[in-house]
Design a protein around this motif. Sequence first.
Motif, mmCIF file in Angstrom:
data_model
loop_
_atom_site.group_PDB
_atom_site.id
_atom_site.type_symbol
_atom_site.label_atom_id
_atom_site.label_comp_id
_atom_site.label_asym_id
_atom_site.label_seq_id
_atom_site.Cartn_x
_atom_site.Cartn_y
_atom_site.Cartn_z
ATOM 1 N N THR A 71 13.217 67.901 16.189
ATOM 2 C CA THR A 71 12.636 69.058 15.512
ATOM 3 C C THR A 71 11.181 68.757 15.178
ATOM 4 O OG1 THR A 71 13.332 68.293 13.311
ATOM 5 C CG2 THR A 71 14.848 69.731 14.515
ATOM 6 N N VAL A 72 10.391 69.810 15.024
ATOM 7 C CA VAL A 72 8.978 69.676 14.665
ATOM 8 C C VAL A 72 8.705 70.450 13.388
ATOM 9 C CG1 VAL A 72 6.660 70.507 15.296
ATOM 10 C CG2 VAL A 72 7.993 69.167 16.925
ATOM 11 N N ASN A 73 7.994 69.826 12.469
ATOM 12 C CA ASN A 73 7.541 70.464 11.234
ATOM 13 C C ASN A 73 6.020 70.435 11.188
ATOM 14 O OD1 ASN A 73 10.200 70.747 10.444
ATOM 15 N ND2 ASN A 73 9.842 70.043 8.368
ATOM 16 N N ILE A 74 5.431 71.561 10.858
ATOM 17 C CA ILE A 74 3.983 71.657 10.777
ATOM 18 C C ILE A 74 3.625 72.816 9.861
ATOM 19 C CG2 ILE A 74 3.721 73.226 12.759
ATOM 20 C CD1 ILE A 74 1.219 71.589 13.548
ATOM 21 N N CYS A 75 2.416 72.805 9.333
ATOM 22 C CA CYS A 75 1.943 73.938 8.536
ATOM 23 C C CYS A 75 0.434 74.020 8.646
ATOM 24 C CB CYS A 75 2.374 73.826 7.075
ATOM 25 S SG CYS A 75 1.628 72.444 6.174
ATOM 26 N N LYS A 76 -0.109 75.181 8.349
ATOM 27 C CA LYS A 76 -1.551 75.365 8.317
ATOM 28 C C LYS A 76 -2.100 74.818 7.005
ATOM 29 C CE LYS A 76 -1.400 79.476 11.260
ATOM 30 N NZ LYS A 76 -1.659 80.932 11.371
ATOM 31 N N GLY A 77 -3.362 74.407 7.024
ATOM 32 C CA GLY A 77 -3.995 73.896 5.816
ATOM 33 C C GLY A 77 -3.558 72.484 5.494
ATOM 34 N N GLY A 78 -3.506 72.171 4.193
ATOM 35 C CA GLY A 78 -3.163 70.826 3.765
ATOM 36 C C GLY A 78 -1.781 70.406 4.216
ATOM 37 N N PHE A 79 -1.709 69.338 4.999
ATOM 38 C CA PHE A 79 -0.429 68.839 5.505
ATOM 39 C C PHE A 79 -0.083 67.486 4.895
ATOM 40 C CE2 PHE A 79 2.122 66.555 8.752
ATOM 41 C CZ PHE A 79 3.201 67.425 8.827
ATOM 42 N N ALA A 80 -1.069 66.598 4.837
ATOM 43 C CA ALA A 80 -0.896 65.293 4.186
ATOM 44 C C ALA A 80 -2.022 65.122 3.175
ATOM 45 C CB ALA A 80 -0.927 64.167 5.216
ATOM 46 N N SER A 81 -1.724 64.470 2.083
ATOM 47 C CA SER A 81 -2.693 64.386 0.992
ATOM 48 C C SER A 81 -3.741 63.304 1.249
ATOM 49 C CB SER A 81 -1.985 64.075 -0.326
ATOM 50 O OG SER A 81 -1.622 62.709 -0.384
ATOM 51 N N CYS A 82 -4.822 63.394 0.486
ATOM 52 C CA CYS A 82 -5.744 62.268 0.434
ATOM 53 C C CYS A 82 -5.105 61.182 -0.424
ATOM 54 C CB CYS A 82 -7.083 62.688 -0.183
ATOM 55 S SG CYS A 82 -6.993 63.030 -1.956
ATOM 56 N N GLU A 83 -5.630 59.985 -0.327
ATOM 57 C CA GLU A 83 -5.246 58.922 -1.258
ATOM 58 C C GLU A 83 -6.512 58.381 -1.900
ATOM 59 O OE1 GLU A 83 -3.416 54.411 -1.577
ATOM 60 O OE2 GLU A 83 -3.296 55.471 0.333
ATOM 61 N N ASP A 84 -6.593 58.505 -3.217
ATOM 62 C CA ASP A 84 -7.688 57.940 -4.000
ATOM 63 C C ASP A 84 -7.110 56.851 -4.898
ATOM 64 O OD1 ASP A 84 -9.207 59.928 -2.858
ATOM 65 O OD2 ASP A 84 -9.205 61.210 -4.630
ATOM 66 N N ASN A 85 -7.836 55.765 -5.037
ATOM 67 C CA ASN A 85 -7.411 54.664 -5.916
ATOM 68 C C ASN A 85 -8.370 54.550 -7.087
ATOM 69 O OD1 ASN A 85 -6.395 52.473 -3.171
ATOM 70 N ND2 ASN A 85 -5.354 54.213 -4.078
#
Length: 384
Positions: free
Chosen positions: A165-179
Amino acid sequence: MSALNELLRSWRHQLHIHPETAFEEVRTAAFVAEKLKEMGVEVFTGIGGTGVIGRLKVGDGEKTVALRADMDAIPLNEEGTAAYKSQCPGKMHGCGHDGHTVTVLGAAKLLSESRDFNGTAIFLFQPAEEPGRGARAMLKDGLLERFPIDEIYGQHNNPALPAGTVNICKGGFASCEDNFKIEIHGRGGHASAPEKTIDPLVIAAQVILALQTIPSRSAAAFEPVVVSCTELFTDGAHNAIPSNVTILGDCRSYSKAAGQLIEKRMREIVAGICEANGATFDFLYTHEFAPTVNWDGPVEAVIRAAGHVLGEDKVDGNCSPFMASEDFGAFLEKVPGAFFFLGGAVGDQSRDLPLHNSRFDYNDDILELGARVFAQLIRERLPK
């Protein structure tokens, strides 16, 4: 089992036995280059360190579309029992980058044999995804100047989704990572006389709690933001109030604006609480991963291509985004494209282990499926 599936399995097992961590992917890069050359694909190596580019031009089309795979393993000791278990202590392909590499190699093989597109296909093999530095290293090394790209696509296996199966979406898909790193400087002393100290531990407790007002009171109600304090260090003892406390943590969001808001509010909160308590502080905030923000047109292209290969019922084109990070986002800041999940679960709890688990093993049955989805993307984005 098809001949292609059997071949891709054997390739992945070879890579799995010899995992290499960030910017050490020398053997992996050589393997990739060798296979691409055998297919008749033009090969370029040493890009961004150990990155490899394969270029296949067919016809007179001027458009270029890239397929990206990450190559690095993680610093984890493998505890699985497979015959192809890692032979490198403290290193394993616990995130499935061996499968990603072979999936793009599989797409290259399909396309080099069929040559049923018009334009240029780029097969991009990236180092150092895990620490979030590989994509930027390739870009800094002139990737887009040497290989102008009109669109770019990538995928990650997901053992929590049904296989195929495939999952996808428009716009934000994975977050940034800030430390972040917050150092609070007070005045230590004997635990029996707290009135003679400026207790940085109590101040740190106030800071940790106050930081949670950022997602709940500073970010917009529908703006996904996560602020996590994950480590706390002091120079005190069981009977000594410390002079210094260090707070380390991690923040997640889907936009640069949200990351900037978090950094601004965090600094203001720390400054205010420290001033109120007579303490001083040092504050460091770093942006490790860019958010992975999918472009609308490329998302629709993935939905169509995956639907043609897997069946429309196997594609979720409006999935929920996820809070993990993926340095493919650095490419999407420069080039239109999209990133998607390819499900790998088989319904067996003993096999469907999460990513970064010491017993994780890629589902070989999805290698050919992923390769065919990628090949279909090239055909549809570079039609004859």
